[in-house]
Design a protein around this motif. Sequence first.
Motif, short mmCIF file in Angstrom:
data_model
loop_
_atom_site.label_atom_id
_atom_site.label_comp_id
_atom_site.label_asym_id
_atom_site.label_seq_id
_atom_site.Cartn_x
_atom_site.Cartn_y
_atom_site.Cartn_z
N LEU A 69 31.04 81.68 -11.71
CA LEU A 69 31.83 82.26 -12.66
C LEU A 69 33.05 83.08 -12.16
CD1 LEU A 69 32.03 84.04 -15.45
CD2 LEU A 69 30.42 85.67 -14.41
N MET A 70 33.16 83.24 -10.70
CA MET A 70 34.30 84.00 -10.14
C MET A 70 35.19 83.06 -9.80
SD MET A 70 33.69 87.45 -9.74
CE MET A 70 32.54 87.29 -11.18
N ARG A 71 35.05 81.83 -9.65
CA ARG A 71 35.77 80.63 -9.37
C ARG A 71 36.40 80.07 -10.75
NH1 ARG A 71 34.50 77.34 -4.01
NH2 ARG A 71 33.54 78.99 -2.74
N ILE A 72 35.60 80.23 -11.81
CA ILE A 72 36.22 79.99 -12.95
C ILE A 72 37.39 81.14 -13.44
CG2 ILE A 72 35.79 79.86 -15.46
CD1 ILE A 72 33.17 78.71 -15.03
N LEU A 73 37.02 82.47 -13.01
CA LEU A 73 38.03 83.55 -13.41
C LEU A 73 39.19 83.16 -12.53
CD1 LEU A 73 35.68 86.42 -13.70
CD2 LEU A 73 36.56 84.98 -15.59
N ALA A 74 38.86 82.82 -11.11
CA ALA A 74 40.06 82.57 -10.33
C ALA A 74 40.92 81.19 -10.63
CB ALA A 74 39.69 82.54 -8.82
N SER A 75 40.53 80.54 -11.44
CA SER A 75 41.05 79.31 -11.69
C SER A 75 40.92 78.16 -10.41
CB SER A 75 42.54 79.40 -11.97
OG SER A 75 43.09 78.07 -12.26
N MET A 76 39.91 78.23 -9.92
CA MET A 76 39.40 77.13 -8.92
C MET A 76 38.87 76.05 -9.68
SD MET A 76 40.77 78.83 -6.36
CE MET A 76 40.70 77.38 -5.33
N ILE A 77 37.91 76.52 -10.48
CA ILE A 77 37.41 75.46 -11.35
C ILE A 77 37.59 75.82 -12.84
CG2 ILE A 77 35.47 74.74 -9.65
CD1 ILE A 77 33.56 76.42 -10.91
N SER A 78 37.35 74.82 -13.78
CA SER A 78 37.49 74.98 -14.96
C SER A 78 36.01 75.02 -15.82
CB SER A 78 38.36 74.18 -15.78
OG SER A 78 39.58 74.19 -15.18
N ALA A 79 35.95 76.01 -16.77
CA ALA A 79 34.80 75.94 -17.51
C ALA A 79 34.61 74.63 -18.19
CB ALA A 79 34.48 77.13 -18.53
N GLN B 243 46.61 62.94 -6.29
CA GLN B 243 45.32 62.46 -6.77
C GLN B 243 43.92 63.28 -6.58
OE1 GLN B 243 45.20 60.01 -9.01
NE2 GLN B 243 47.44 60.05 -8.65
N PHE B 244 44.24 64.09 -5.32
CA PHE B 244 43.05 64.85 -4.92
C PHE B 244 42.97 66.25 -5.76
CE2 PHE B 244 43.47 62.08 -1.42
CZ PHE B 244 42.19 61.87 -1.15
N TYR B 245 43.88 66.22 -6.93
CA TYR B 245 43.94 67.62 -7.56
C TYR B 245 43.99 66.98 -9.18
CZ TYR B 245 45.60 69.70 -3.15
OH TYR B 245 45.71 70.05 -1.88
N ASN B 246 43.34 67.94 -10.01
CA ASN B 246 43.65 67.53 -11.28
C ASN B 246 44.87 68.56 -11.93
OD1 ASN B 246 42.72 70.17 -11.69
ND2 ASN B 246 40.75 69.77 -12.20
N GLU B 247 44.83 68.21 -13.19
CA GLU B 247 46.07 69.02 -13.76
C GLU B 247 46.26 70.36 -13.61
OE1 GLU B 247 43.36 68.55 -17.28
OE2 GLU B 247 44.10 67.29 -15.36
N GLN B 248 45.11 71.21 -13.65
CA GLN B 248 45.09 72.20 -13.41
C GLN B 248 45.25 72.83 -11.85
OE1 GLN B 248 44.50 75.29 -15.54
NE2 GLN B 248 45.34 73.89 -16.85
N LYS B 249 45.77 71.93 -10.99
CA LYS B 249 45.89 72.10 -9.50
C LYS B 249 44.60 72.54 -8.89
CE LYS B 249 50.69 72.66 -10.24
NZ LYS B 249 52.15 73.30 -10.10
N GLN B 250 43.60 72.04 -9.27
CA GLN B 250 42.25 72.23 -8.58
C GLN B 250 41.82 70.73 -7.82
OE1 GLN B 250 40.05 72.93 -12.61
NE2 GLN B 250 40.74 74.91 -12.51
N LEU B 251 41.20 71.30 -6.72
CA LEU B 251 40.56 70.25 -6.15
C LEU B 251 39.63 69.36 -6.73
CD1 LEU B 251 41.49 69.37 -3.24
CD2 LEU B 251 39.47 70.63 -2.31
N ASN B 252 39.87 68.01 -6.81
CA ASN B 252 39.06 66.94 -7.13
C ASN B 252 37.90 66.67 -6.32
OD1 ASN B 252 39.63 66.27 -9.78
ND2 ASN B 252 41.44 64.77 -9.14
N SER B 253 36.67 67.67 -6.52
CA SER B 253 35.60 67.66 -5.43
C SER B 253 34.98 66.18 -5.43
CB SER B 253 34.72 68.50 -5.71
OG SER B 253 34.36 68.63 -6.96
N HIS B 254 35.11 65.30 -6.63
CA HIS B 254 34.46 64.11 -6.66
C HIS B 254 35.11 63.03 -5.74
CE1 HIS B 254 37.55 63.50 -9.83
NE2 HIS B 254 37.45 62.16 -9.30
N LEU B 255 36.18 63.42 -5.32
CA LEU B 255 36.83 62.42 -4.56
C LEU B 255 36.64 62.68 -2.93
CD1 LEU B 255 40.60 61.74 -5.72
CD2 LEU B 255 38.75 60.09 -5.51
#
Lengths: 236, 257
Positions: A69-79, B243-255
Amino acid sequence: MKDNHMSNVNNVKAFKNIDGVKHLKNIFELTDLSYQVGDKKILKNINLNIEQGKYITFVGPSGSGKSTLMRILASMISATSGEALFNGKKISSYEPTEYRRRVSYAFQQPTLFGKTVKDNLEFPYIVRGKEFDWEQVTKFLNYVNLDESYIDKSVNDVSGGEKQRIALLRNLIFPPEVLITDEVTTGLDADNKEIVHNILNKFNQDDGLTILRVTHDDSEIEQATDKVTVKNGEVI
Amino acid sequence: MSNLTVSNSTLALGFILVIIALVIGYWQKLQIDKDIIIGVVRAIIQLTIVGYILKFVIKANDVWLTMAFFVVIVINASWNAGKRGNGIPKAFQFSLLAISVGTIVTLGTLVWTGSIQFIPEQIVPFTGMIASNIMVAIGLCYRNMKQSFTDRHQQILEKLALGADIKLASEDIIRESIKSGMQPTIDSIKTLGLVALPGMMSGLIIAGVDPVKAIKYQIMVTFMLLASTSIGSFISCYLAYKQFYNEQKQLNSHLLS
């Protein structure tokens, strides 16, 4: 689904009323927020409003989804579904680097970059294309009971507690609007914990910094006034 | 000085050397006998075909045919480099651009300076040398990059969380990956002439060319390989890291491996 949504929002409103603070602006508004990896649902239809300036402690067993949840809020991952709003706009609509300067995430076991403490404290300046401000950095070091002499120290010569404090300063030198701390006091001794608590309290009380804290520490949970419990991927 | 010639019967007798490798493999239970046989058969067939094609291209001495050969070599090298991308999306396209630019710039410089002539017997072997070196360099870049993103994903996440752009968050990895692509060339330069007599120089000496002249060619080849591997590594790394990032500048962990 709708009933669940309402009850969650009401739960949050209930704790908002406990400390008598009402009608604060919602900095985060989460609606039916879910996150899943493959078939595994890690967060299930989270509905939650978080008011600006709050110091909220997220509690719950390990693996319950707090960090996700925190990582989503920090935009480190997306919901994977649902909606997450920050200041009334979707998190995904912000430019990610700009957003992360406003909503900063502090990790449980941070790594220090480069060779010296300066490499770390300079990083927020580099990110913003600004010159390293020795005076400002010294002031912040003092907030966490460290002095100017630490700037040139090797990252290998600082203790675990000092490392965590320095890492926290990277998040705070340019104060964000929200600071998310993910078990940042885990493994710290009582003195180091107190130093971390003091700086977080200072920024929350003096500067209105919204803090979302994940912790398993009994004393921190006991002292917390605003708590959100996450269990099995749900806010209860 | 007599020119070296290898007759078909000499070549057949030379097969004893393959048998030595097979015996060692069998004796030591290395289970590589199948690989050795497939490798040898492939090498014989591929080289025979290439030999006849080269003979045809050189004899034809046609600009378009030379260019076509250049394109085939570059695409083949890019395809092989792309395979070494090991899951990095668009690895072939990036390799194609890197190898094309690296080869054209290096070859162009050599032709422009008069070091070589635009004739098939010079353009084709030089293209092969340059493209294959860039191919190896890019393969190393991709491998290093993927491993570094995996090993240091925590540090990258922390940099991103502090508001760093993906380029700033990946800077160390990009730098090291470029270096890893260039390192074997740099290492081989250091021992040039001391440990190994490089292929081209050896080939010229065997073919009866004055060793001093052969050395001049080798020095030129050294310059050429330095330039081409640096260009290829630079382009491929700067394209691949994104390529290691998505458009949200997040790390593409599957790579990550």
